[in-house]
Design a protein around this motif. Sequence first.
Motif, PDB file in Angstrom:
ATOM      1  N   THR A   1       0.816  -1.219   0.000  1.00 42.89           N
ATOM      2  CA  THR A   1       0.000   0.000   0.000  1.00 42.89           C
ATOM      3  C   THR A   1       0.849   1.267   0.000  1.00 42.89           C
ATOM      4  N   GLN A   2       2.172   1.101  -0.106  1.00 41.30           N
ATOM      5  CA  GLN A   2       3.101   2.233  -0.026  1.00 41.30           C
ATOM      6  C   GLN A   2       2.885   3.030   1.264  1.00 41.30           C
TER       7      GLN A   2
ATOM      8  N   ALA B   1      -4.944   8.470   3.977  1.00 41.38           N
ATOM      9  CA  ALA B   1      -3.967   8.294   2.890  1.00 41.38           C
ATOM     10  C   ALA B   1      -4.328   7.087   2.024  1.00 41.38           C
ATOM     11  N   SER B   2      -3.415   6.122   1.920  1.00 44.17           N
ATOM     12  CA  SER B   2      -3.650   4.980   1.030  1.00 44.17           C
ATOM     13  C   SER B   2      -4.399   3.842   1.713  1.00 44.17           C
ATOM     14  N   GLY B   3      -4.757   4.046   2.986  1.00 44.57           N
ATOM     15  CA  GLY B   3      -5.535   3.031   3.693  1.00 44.57           C
ATOM     16  C   GLY B   3      -4.724   2.088   4.551  1.00 44.57           C
TER      17      GLY B   3
ATOM     18  N   PHE C   1      -7.598   3.799  -2.507  1.00 43.27           N
ATOM     19  CA  PHE C   1      -7.937   3.514  -1.116  1.00 43.27           C
ATOM     20  C   PHE C   1      -8.852   2.292  -1.031  1.00 43.27           C
ATOM     21  N   ASN C   2      -9.919   2.301  -1.809  1.00 47.81           N
ATOM     22  CA  ASN C   2     -10.884   1.192  -1.772  1.00 47.81           C
ATOM     23  C   ASN C   2     -10.268  -0.116  -2.273  1.00 47.81           C
ATOM     24  N   ARG C   3      -9.393  -0.023  -3.264  1.00 48.22           N
ATOM     25  CA  ARG C   3      -8.730  -1.226  -3.780  1.00 48.22           C
ATOM     26  C   ARG C   3      -7.861  -1.874  -2.705  1.00 48.22           C
TER      27      ARG C   3
END
Length: 266
Positions: free
Chosen positions: A44-45, A74-76, A119-121
């Motif tokens: 997710t970096q 952020a990216s989750g 985010f959802n992915r």
Amino acid sequence: MKSELPRTIQRRPATLRQRLMSSPLAQGIKRAAYGRFAMLQHDTQGMLSPAVYKKIYERSRDGPDLDTIEVGGASGSASIAFAWGKIDSGKTSRHIVVEKMEGGTRRRYGGFEDNLDRFNRHLAEFGAADPVILFPHHLSVQNSPELVGLVRTERIAGFMSDADGRIDRDFRLFLPILHEDGFIIIDDYHPTRSWKEALTFRLLNRFIEWGLFVLEERRSGTAFGHPPHGADVSRIDPISCADIIESVRVDFGIERDSEIARLYLR
């Protein structure tokens, strides 16, 4: 002419330490030590360490079965750690994530829709979507009632602030509804690395002085703690907070009419 981009998103060449830590050998060591939390960070970096994500997971897992709130999804990555904690402990409560999905570091990945999809992915890939409720807006005084209205438990088990350094806003909003055995996680707790981290560091230290936060543990730039019993947001002095905000603006040479100052340092 001064750049108006936040210092935290101005790209600099990777240091030797950063290159070593991202090497295949280092990644293998982290995966051996932290398992899925190392994979979470890598895939997710994530900006925090696997150790921090594991600690977030443990707080979520071991806390009361009450909703939690995260400002700055952020990216989750942290959102997934929160969700895992709830899922693995059989909780039915939800994790509410405030994430504006655009601007700042999010520009690296595109606009609002690009960041929302990302985010959802990530949540779906790591099996963490079910407990997460997204509030896709910049948090402000005006829309805070809408956010708090998403909480469906009598109180919250904890909150995490990892957004714009304005933890004074977050403490005012969430401390009154925090369970007496609840937890608080504050990221970007560092005195000098950037204006946002300096702001967080100075404000949180003042909150400790005011008896609003007990620092239990610090992992890199992430502070884990809880409020002492009887903590009262009336102890937050807006004039003192304003002085701290102004001191950060001056110390980091941020112009009053810059984008940073207009959005975050008023």
